[in-house]
Design an enzyme around this catalytic site. Structure first.
Site, PDB file in Angstrom:
ATOM      1  N   ASP A   1     -31.205 -29.955  25.802  1.00 31.42           N
ATOM      2  CA  ASP A   1     -31.959 -29.913  24.523  1.00 31.42           C
ATOM      3  C   ASP A   1     -33.576 -30.372  24.524  1.00 31.42           C
ATOM      4  OD1 ASP A   1     -29.400 -29.343  23.452  1.00 31.42           O
ATOM      5  OD2 ASP A   1     -29.218 -31.536  23.010  1.00 31.42           O
TER       6      ASP A   1
ATOM      7  N   GLU B   1     -27.900 -23.148  15.786  1.00 31.11           N
ATOM      8  CA  GLU B   1     -28.405 -24.348  15.711  1.00 31.11           C
ATOM      9  C   GLU B   1     -29.639 -24.527  16.389  1.00 31.11           C
ATOM     10  OE1 GLU B   1     -25.499 -26.867  17.554  1.00 31.11           O
ATOM     11  OE2 GLU B   1     -25.969 -26.025  19.578  1.00 31.11           O
TER      12      GLU B   1
END
Length: 481
Positions: free
Chosen positions: A47, A223
């Site tokens: 991420d 997401e």
């Protein structure tokens, strides 16, 4: 006939330029020259988020496999982040909220202060994931004291994560992923205006729900939103499906003049824009961010993936997602072209023609040629690697066919698999020279085994031919992009 006319016009212009100035005609150089990196940038960092600040530093943060802290590093170059010292700026609470599952931190500089957005669970309920914000006024966020601004209050008190923020037309927005039981299982993408860096205002809107097959493998997932604004459009990437090899990037697009809070303003691509690639050995690319090169002329895609497909057990327990970079390209229609997750090692570049600036070297059915508008980006990307023949040479390896190289055969240029023979190694090796008609910024490739012959285009096909005329020298000059 059109090709012949174009070549004649080019030759005439070049000749006139030589007569009047003593130098060949000089079309515009690329606005976005090549940038290369060596991947991966950071092992066991998922991420990833990078912020390029006005102090000359890039700031990098990412999820650590233990899910227990927020780390940060900085460097003056993007590649430099790979070896920069890492600092833990915040550690999960011992109990209560923010006590588990510290995920997906992002670093932003807003109104003179640094903010970190992240998701966290509670120590007594690790799946009670919610978005939180940290703040520091320190000039260097690695050494600052961070204040917990607390949870971002959302109308729905449900599983929510991956908050990001951006400004459009003077308004700051927050986008995030959240489950709404009324919609169904999984997570959707939401958008809201902000009144300050930790508070939304008004009613959020849902702008994307996982409906396509590629968004619902393993889990129903939208997401990790990330925004880049270019060419009169607002582009929002998001990640879809489970966090294994099925993880991929989707794309939402809105007009820059549209009301972003109207869900109808957003259009979703019907297919993923970035996904696993067996040929390059890259799996589950996703949860990206965007930054820019040191000179500000190239957009850079930052993302994580794994270099193997099969995972034992829950992918969330597999620690080996790695941070990677590659250049983001733009199609002629102004849309982003992500290409494929390229092989580990040096990243590839494209080569545009000196005298036909909108055309790139590409392969089509393995014949090397010059074409514009190559939307299958990887067909026009090559890794400049140490020459197969050695002796200070280089070879040009195909991005989407690793182990295949540009080589000449009967002086025609093809993309073929290295067969290990001496002939192939020699045919696929070149001396990289300064551009024959632009030595400052251009590049030319002289054949290793036929000195005096260069990689050049003729009738838009690539050959290895002598560069003994003004036109031939222009045809044999390229720009790396």
């Amino acid at each position: 006939m059109r090709r012949l006319i174009a070549r004649v016009v080019t030759a005439v212009l070049a000749a006139l330029a030589v007569l009047t100035t003593g130098t060949p005609a000089h079309p515009a150089e690329p606005t976005s020259p090549a940038v290369t990196f060596t991947n991966p940038i950071a092992e066991q960092r998922a991420d990833p988020h990078i912020y390029k600040h006005t102090d000359g530093y890039y700031y990098f943060t990412a999820t650590v496999p233990a899910y227990d802290r927020i780390v940060m590093r900085r460097a003056t170059t993007l590649q430099g982040l790979s070896t920069a010292a890492e600092t833990t700026i915040w550690t999960k609470r011992a109990s209560g909220e923010m006590g588990a599952h510290i995920w997906a931190p992002e670093i932003h500089f807003i109104d003179g202060k640094w903010y970190v957005y992240f998701a966290a669970g509670a120590s007594n309920d690790i799946w009670k994931i919610r978005p939180y914000v940290l703040e520091t006024s320190a000039a260097n966020p690695l050494t600052g004291t961070w204040t917990e601004k607390g949870r971002i209050a959302l109308p729905l008190d449900t599983f929510s994560l991956d908050a990001t923020t951006f400004v459009h037309n003077g308004t700051r927005y927050l986008s995030w992923a959240q489950n709404d039981p009324a919609v169904g299982s999984g997570t959707n993408i939401y958008l809201a205006r902000m009144s300050n860096p930790w508070t939304i205002t008004g009613t959020p809107v849902r702008i994307s729900t996982p409906t396509h097959a590629w968004e619902t493998v393993g889990h129903r997932v939208n997401e990790g939103p990330a925004v880049i604004q270019r060419n009169g459009k607002v582009f929002m990437t998001f990640s879809a499906s489970a966090t294994d090899s099925n993880y991929c990037l989707g794309l939402l697009t809105a007009s820059a003049s549209a009301d972003l809070m109207n869900p109808a303003s957003w259009a979703k691509n019907g297919q993923p824009v970035f996904k696993s690639n067996d040929a390059t050995g890259q799996y589950g690319p996703g949860h990206n961010s965007f930054t820019v090169s040191e000179d500000g002329r190239s957009d850079i895609l930052v993302y994580h993936d794994r270099n193997y497909r099969d995972i034992s057990g829950d992918p969330l327990n597999d620690p080996n997602r790695r941070t990677r970079y590659q250049k983001l390209y733009w199609n002629a229609d102004g849309t982003p072209n992500f290409g494929i997750p390229v092989a580990d090692g040096i990243t590839p570049v494209r080569f545009s023609s000196y005298n036909f600036p909108d055309r790139f070297i590409r392969h089509w059915e393995f014949r090397a040629k010059l074409e514009p508008n190559v939307t299958n980006l990887a067909d026009s990307q090559f890794r400049v690697v140490p020459g197969l023949a050695g002796s200070g040479t280089v070879s040009l390896e195909s991005a989407n066919y690793p182990g295949h190289y540009l080589r000449h055969k009967n002086f025609e240029v093809w993309v073929e698999k290295n067969d290990g023979s001496t002939t192939f190694r020699n045919d696929a090796s070149f001396h990289q020279r300064a551009g024959l008609v632009d030595s400052a910024d251009g590049v030319s490739f002289e054949s290793y085994n036929f000195p005096g012959r260069y990689l050049r285009h003729y009738d838009y096909l690539l050959h290895v031919q002598p560069a003994d005329t003004t036109t031939a020298r222009a045809d044999a000059t390229f720009y790396a992009e």
